[in-house]
Scaffold this motif. Structure first.
Motif, mmCIF file in Angstrom:
data_model
loop_
_atom_site.group_PDB
_atom_site.id
_atom_site.type_symbol
_atom_site.label_atom_id
_atom_site.label_comp_id
_atom_site.label_asym_id
_atom_site.label_seq_id
_atom_site.Cartn_x
_atom_site.Cartn_y
_atom_site.Cartn_z
ATOM 1 N N SER A 225 0.944 -1.268 0.136
ATOM 2 C CA SER A 225 0.018 0.041 -0.008
ATOM 3 C C SER A 225 0.930 1.327 0.121
ATOM 4 C CB SER A 225 -1.226 -0.060 1.139
ATOM 5 O OG SER A 225 -0.194 -0.081 2.536
ATOM 6 N N ASP A 226 2.167 1.146 0.118
ATOM 7 C CA ASP A 226 3.007 2.283 0.338
ATOM 8 C C ASP A 226 4.527 1.744 0.431
ATOM 9 O OD1 ASP A 226 3.592 1.132 2.952
ATOM 10 O OD2 ASP A 226 2.259 2.707 3.887
ATOM 11 N N SER A 227 5.300 2.803 0.366
ATOM 12 C CA SER A 227 6.872 2.346 0.157
ATOM 13 C C SER A 227 7.228 1.527 1.189
ATOM 14 C CB SER A 227 7.551 3.644 0.133
ATOM 15 O OG SER A 227 7.591 4.295 1.343
ATOM 16 N N PHE A 228 6.704 1.717 2.669
ATOM 17 C CA PHE A 228 7.279 0.821 3.783
ATOM 18 C C PHE A 228 6.796 -0.841 3.492
ATOM 19 C CE2 PHE A 228 6.129 -1.088 7.941
ATOM 20 C CZ PHE A 228 7.327 -1.467 8.278
ATOM 21 N N THR A 229 5.434 -0.837 3.148
ATOM 22 C CA THR A 229 5.001 -2.186 2.975
ATOM 23 C C THR A 229 5.597 -2.746 1.804
ATOM 24 O OG1 THR A 229 3.102 -1.378 1.997
ATOM 25 C CG2 THR A 229 2.858 -2.070 4.122
ATOM 26 N N LEU A 230 5.792 -1.909 0.631
ATOM 27 C CA LEU A 230 6.666 -2.628 -0.514
ATOM 28 C C LEU A 230 8.105 -3.163 -0.038
ATOM 29 C CD1 LEU A 230 7.013 -3.394 -3.575
ATOM 30 C CD2 LEU A 230 7.717 -0.632 -3.828
ATOM 31 N N LEU A 231 8.844 -2.193 0.792
ATOM 32 C CA LEU A 231 10.080 -2.434 1.039
ATOM 33 C C LEU A 231 10.272 -3.808 1.989
ATOM 34 C CD1 LEU A 231 12.874 -2.059 1.772
ATOM 35 C CD2 LEU A 231 12.368 -0.539 3.520
ATOM 36 N N ALA B 258 -1.850 -10.171 7.122
ATOM 37 C CA ALA B 258 -1.981 -10.181 8.621
ATOM 38 C C ALA B 258 -0.655 -9.518 9.213
ATOM 39 C CB ALA B 258 -1.877 -11.899 9.046
ATOM 40 N N LEU B 259 0.535 -9.636 8.407
ATOM 41 C CA LEU B 259 1.580 -9.005 9.156
ATOM 42 C C LEU B 259 1.437 -7.293 8.867
ATOM 43 C CD1 LEU B 259 4.426 -8.782 10.112
ATOM 44 C CD2 LEU B 259 5.309 -8.940 7.738
ATOM 45 N N PHE B 260 0.804 -6.881 7.873
ATOM 46 C CA PHE B 260 0.614 -5.454 7.824
ATOM 47 C C PHE B 260 -0.447 -4.894 8.556
ATOM 48 C CE2 PHE B 260 2.640 -5.875 3.123
ATOM 49 C CZ PHE B 260 4.228 -5.667 3.766
#
Length: 217
Positions: free
Chosen positions: A28-34, A54-56
């Motif tokens: 959904s954003d740069s953090f979750t992509l990373l 579940a992690l996110f």
């Protein structure tokens, strides 16, 4: 056919085949992509997409992820390869984003590659897909196909990346690396094509008689 000519054929065919290039890892954003790219090492994108919701939900941003215990992160990603190491890296990465970057994903290769579990390929994916910086991440699919298509000698992924950047226009890099991945998974798989079978290989090397031996990255 010369190397530049082969590269032009590849670019034209892949643009026709894959006009849209969505990132195969759900985020959904740069953090979750990373985090998703970090988790994808030595496992499939499909498996990563199964465990990250579940992690996110538990750690949607660095502050929340840093508050999770390593064991809790591990429980979410236990199905993935190298899960224990990845759980440790995910938690420490989130902590470092808070300590060094005000909770934001940094927008430089150097800063990204200084984070735990983040190598050049992961940093390249984030820079290209989250921030639009031209990059050419090379994974095993791209490394293999660059050899089969005569675009690189394939000694290592660093050489493959340099060769592909020299052959293709900078503005095509971000889309093209995904297009090559899509094509490799659909038509030119590790076992489904030996450099003579799929449409691209046949067009590039119509008279090839021997299989291409893929050099390991």
């Amino acid at each position: 056919m010369r190397k530049k000519e082969r590269a032009q054929v590849v670019l034209e065919r892949l643009n026709d085949q894959y006009p849209e290039t969505p990132v195969p890892l759900d985020h959904s954003d740069s953090f979750t992509l990373l985090i998703a790219v970090l988790l994808s090492a030595q496992c499939t994108d499909k498996k990563v997409n199964e465990v990250t919701p579940a992690l996110f939900a538990a750690g949607p941003e660095p502050a929340a992820m840093a508050q999770l215990e390593e064991q809790e992160i591990l429980e979410h990603i236990r199905q993935l390869g190298l899960a224990k190491t990845k759980a440790k890296n995910v938690r420490r990465l989130a902590q470092l984003l808070l300590e060094r970057h005000d909770g934001e994903v940094p927008q430089s290769f150097e800063a990204l590659e200084a984070l735990p579990g983040v190598g050049h390929k992961t940093a390249s994916v984030v820079m290209s897909q989250a921030f639009g910086v031209p990059a050419f991440p090379v994974d095993t699919h791209i490394h293999r196909l660059a050899q089969r298509w005569g675009l690189s000698n394939g000694d290592n992924v660093q050489r493959t990346e340099r060769d592909l950047k020299d052959l293709f226009p900078r503005e095509a890099w971000n889309r093209l690396h995904l297009q090559i991945i899509f094509y490799g998974r659909e038509f030119c798989t590790a076992r489904g094509c030996d450099g003579r079978i799929c449409p691209m290989c046949r067009e590039l090397y119509p008279n090839r008689r021997k299989p291409v031996i893929t050099r390991k990255a």
